[in-house]
Design an enzyme around this catalytic site. Structure first.
Site, short mmCIF file in Angstrom:
data_model
loop_
_atom_site.label_atom_id
_atom_site.label_comp_id
_atom_site.label_asym_id
_atom_site.label_seq_id
_atom_site.Cartn_x
_atom_site.Cartn_y
_atom_site.Cartn_z
N HIS A 136 1.07 -0.93 0.18
CA HIS A 136 0.43 -0.13 0.14
C HIS A 136 1.04 1.09 -0.20
O HIS A 136 0.65 1.97 -0.56
CB HIS A 136 -0.62 0.27 0.93
CG HIS A 136 -1.95 0.97 1.19
ND1 HIS A 136 -3.22 0.61 1.20
CD2 HIS A 136 -1.79 2.27 2.23
CE1 HIS A 136 -3.41 2.56 1.39
NE2 HIS A 136 -2.92 2.92 1.77
N GLU A 137 2.53 1.06 0.96
CA GLU A 137 2.29 2.51 0.97
C GLU A 137 4.07 2.56 -0.15
O GLU A 137 4.01 4.03 -0.72
CB GLU A 137 3.04 2.55 2.57
CG GLU A 137 2.68 2.56 3.68
CD GLU A 137 1.56 3.51 3.38
OE1 GLU A 137 1.79 4.65 3.69
OE2 GLU A 137 0.64 3.52 4.21
N HIS B 176 1.78 4.29 -3.09
CA HIS B 176 1.87 5.83 -2.86
C HIS B 176 3.20 6.88 -2.78
O HIS B 176 3.46 7.44 -3.38
CB HIS B 176 2.06 6.39 -0.85
CG HIS B 176 0.25 6.24 -0.13
ND1 HIS B 176 -0.08 7.08 -1.22
CD2 HIS B 176 -0.15 5.82 0.37
CE1 HIS B 176 -1.76 7.01 0.01
NE2 HIS B 176 -1.36 5.94 0.69
#
Lengths: 496, 496
Positions: A263-264, A267
């Protein structure tokens, strides 16, 4: 002063502002990962001094003079000037004493929330939160006048530039037409299948970290311009050109940390892919929170829980933890990665039930801002809303309206961007696969370059040169709708 | 504005400046320990923006207005005001364009030096260093006029507030009366003794780190307000209230990292012990480089290479590395810790030969500043000086005049503080033992509280409330002299 000279002065000035904001990013990362606990008080002084320095630069009277004269010569310069104006409006609309009062109230309410949540004591938080909400409304009012929007939309605009609740209302209403039935059907279908086989631990932290870094590298994360560390709450932070993500590990299961890292990384790939020649200029930043969240959810939800990705990743996972047998099959890992359950806690929710958590918060925060819901009635409204939207009632406020830090931290208008991000992710990934059909096959082979190339061209490299809406239309052919998200959920959870 | 109001405005303003300087400290630590290598360019922009923000605050015209009116009501306020003035003089004496040119020249010369040293190519550095030296002279000239000193003393004053070369000349002349003979005698005595027994490695890094942390704790380092990490060049950095030291490890020997940690711990204890109620105010900082170095050398040289300390530490060292037998005796470790040798490299020098390295640099930098030595003649002057003062001639410039970063980094006037620090350390430790005779016995038992208590009272807790000279007189009864240093060297190396 010529229009060009004024524009040049503005870009020089905002380069400095951008660099100081980058410093604040590094400082924030340090506070969450490295700082000794006893240094928090000194750090608060440092952060405040830096915030004041940035605020002073945004409020420098010369900025208004330059803005009165400046014109952008190129389309990029015009776009940058537009973003500079936006930045200045948000910074100058609110009087300095209100900014100060808000900072103090936020800090007090956040601190009280930590204890109140632990002790399941909403009453303890209420007075602090009431003060804060009043100030949030005042801030929203000041920004609303400057932006010509409603108070809620002015707050939303801080996180989602150009976002308007009228559009969100439509999208969330569309979600409401199918999500409750879909959730029922998914749970029923899931109940007819055998439960996934257990994956017994323990999973050593060092091995999980190495696996995470292996996957980050495969996705295109550049460790020459970023890091992976540990923090209590995972985040993607740091500074432009120096992107630092975090996760947290439990030795009982590798899934949360792995999915958190992925997930990160989504980003981070956005941040790494921003136009480097605009670093520090307002045009050079990520567009807004819904697009940012779309990048993390595209990687975590659309990609990393797919057959293609797990075909690539399962052998690496098996190798890392020495797993073998049917529990360590692609199919079983996929069953774990796509498990759906009605739950109390938003951050633990799967992608099917997550929107209901967000819709609840969106409804409640709009009512809190427009005054139709009194803060004292929040716990009851939360319980009722959870029953209606998610289908369960929280037994207490700790796992109810006290679970999120957002409101006690003064973040009103933030929540809807999570679900807008999930819908955007689905729409983008569908468009990417339509444009570059080999993307899933290449992912199954561990080659993420076709996907990353498309994202860099369509999203990352654009920075804030266009609006979220225009970026999405250019990338997918249409503005944001629920179509792709619905199709994605149906395909993955009903027709797979 | 009343004198009190003006003073209040100044302290508020300098609290902000202090907080921004603390940010710069954290940023510098991060650059040396955590930052990905590809982020250096972005970081340079961040550091520059922060430096400019600090410089702007120091040059704020209101500061001069406040200074014209302000008066300190208490002795502490008077002392703080004195330090504020000092700070402002150093910041405002130099015109902004010269500050900019100096920053650029420093960065270029430092970058060139890295390659030039690696390639043993003084000629490559010469033009950059010539430009830089010219700017250093101009800066020194500007500060000399503001301070009413000579150019060299104005440069020295940046690192050693109130330090004057006339005093250093006397001290270094005193050293010259006995150090050459003493060195001869020490080496002769050492040659008559058997060489220390080898301590065979490897010494795992994790074990060395744990040992270092164990010793730091014993000395009084508070890990709640500081850290130990790894960097290429060991340092004590971070921010007030958040003191971060570094070391570097080799698995071949534990001595360099252990002694490095102890050295930096001495610096750190000074920083941790500064008056917390003055944090961020000019009065709240460490007094100057000679006193700072005295704290690291007091711990590393006076204490950590003593019989008392090694009586305490040897069992811990043995336990850490599983050592046994005569090589791991206190006496053998002490022989290692007090080995003397003429060498080419200052940072590797023992405490007997170190002053000669410093005297050489002091002579040369004064000649470079006053123009009596041309930069082109530096390599030859270095070789001649090394032969005369240390007794060996470097075979090349890499291990000669290119070995230190100081001059290419624009640091002229810094070197003498190392040896002033060594002398100060000896004088302070003698006074501490005279005042608290149980200090060595308690150290042998692992109790550093009596020593730390004395240092906190006499040095750390004073911050910059008095001059270095007055602090030393109050602590030891006399201004700095070579007496204690000479006695220490004779006792340890000739009469032990």
């Amino acid at each position: 002063m010529t229009a060009q000279a004024a524009y040049k002065n503005l870009t020089d000035h905002f380069a400095r502002i951008g660099a100081l904001r980058a410093v604040a990013g590094i400082l924030g990362w340090d506070a969450a990962t490295m700082m000794p606990s006893g240094s928090a008080e000194a750090r608060a002084e440092q952060q405040a001094a830096l915030d004041v320095a940035i605020h002073e630069k945004l409020n420098d009277p010369r900025v208004q003079e330059w803005l009165a004269t400046a014109e952008g010569a190129s389309p990029e310069a015009k776009a940058n000037l537009h973003e500079i104006r936006r930045d200045v409006v948000h910074a100058t609309a609110v009087p300095a004493d209100l900014v100060d009062a808000f900072a103090r109230a936020t800090s007090e309410s956040e601190m009280t929330w930590r204890t109140a949540r632990a002790e399941n004591d909403f009453a303890a938080l209420l007075p602090k939160l009431r003060v804060l909400l009043g100030l949030v409304r005042d801030m929203g009012q000041a920004k609303a006048e400057a932006l010509g929007t409603s108070v809620y939309d002015a707050l939303l605009d801080q996180f989602e530039p150009g976002g308007r609740s009228a559009d969100i209302d439509v999208l969330f209403a569309d979600l409401a037409t199918f999500l409750p039935d879909l959730t029922e059907n998914v749970l029923a279908a899931q109940a007819r299948r055998p439960a996934p086989l257990d994956l017994p631990g323990p999973f050593p932290v060092a091995t999980q970290k190495a696996l995470g870094e292996r996957l980050m590298r495969a996705l295109g994360f550049d460790f020459n311009r970023g890091r992976l560390d540990v923090s209590h709450h995972p985040f993607c932070g740091g500074a432009p050109g120096d992107v630092r993500i975090t996760t947290r590990y439990s030795e009982d299961s590798f899934f949360p940390a792995m999915m958190g890292v992925l997930h990160e990384t989504g980003h981070a790939l956005y941040e790494i892919g921003l136009p480097q020649h605009h670093r520090g200029q307002p045009i050079g930043y990520a567009r807004g929170m819904s697009l940012h969240e779309s990048q993390s959810l595209l990687v975590e939800m659309q990609v990393s829980r797919s057959q293609a990705f797990l075909t690539f990743a399962t052998p690496l996972i098996r190798e890392a933890f020495g797993g073998s047998g049917p529990a360590w099959s692609v199919e079983n890992l996929r069953a774990h990665a796509t498990r759906v359950a009605r739950g109390l806690i938003r951050v633990n929710a799967d992608e099917v039930t997550y929107p209901a958590h967000v819709i609840l918060r969106y409804r409640l925060e709009r009512a809190l801002i427009d005054g139709s819901l009194d803060l004292a009635d929040l716990p009851g409204a939360w319980r009722d809303g959870m029953q209606e939207l998610v289908g369960i009632t929280p037994p207490d406020d700790k796992d109810g309206c006290l679970q999120d830090i957002h409101w006690p931290a003064g973040l009103f208008g933030y929540f809807p961007t999570y679900t807008m991000g999930a819908m955007t992710a689905a729409q983008l990934y569908a468009a990417a696969q339509a444009a570059v059909p080999e993307i899933p096959d290449e992912i199954a082979k561990g080659n993420f370059a076709p996907l990353l190339g498309w994202l860099r061209e369509k999203i990352h490299g654009i920075g804030s040169a266009q609006s979220t809406r225009d970026i999405l239309i250019a990338a997918t052919g249409s503005p944001l709708s629920v179509t792709s998200f619905r199709r994605h959920l149906e395909q993955r959870y009903l027709h797979a």
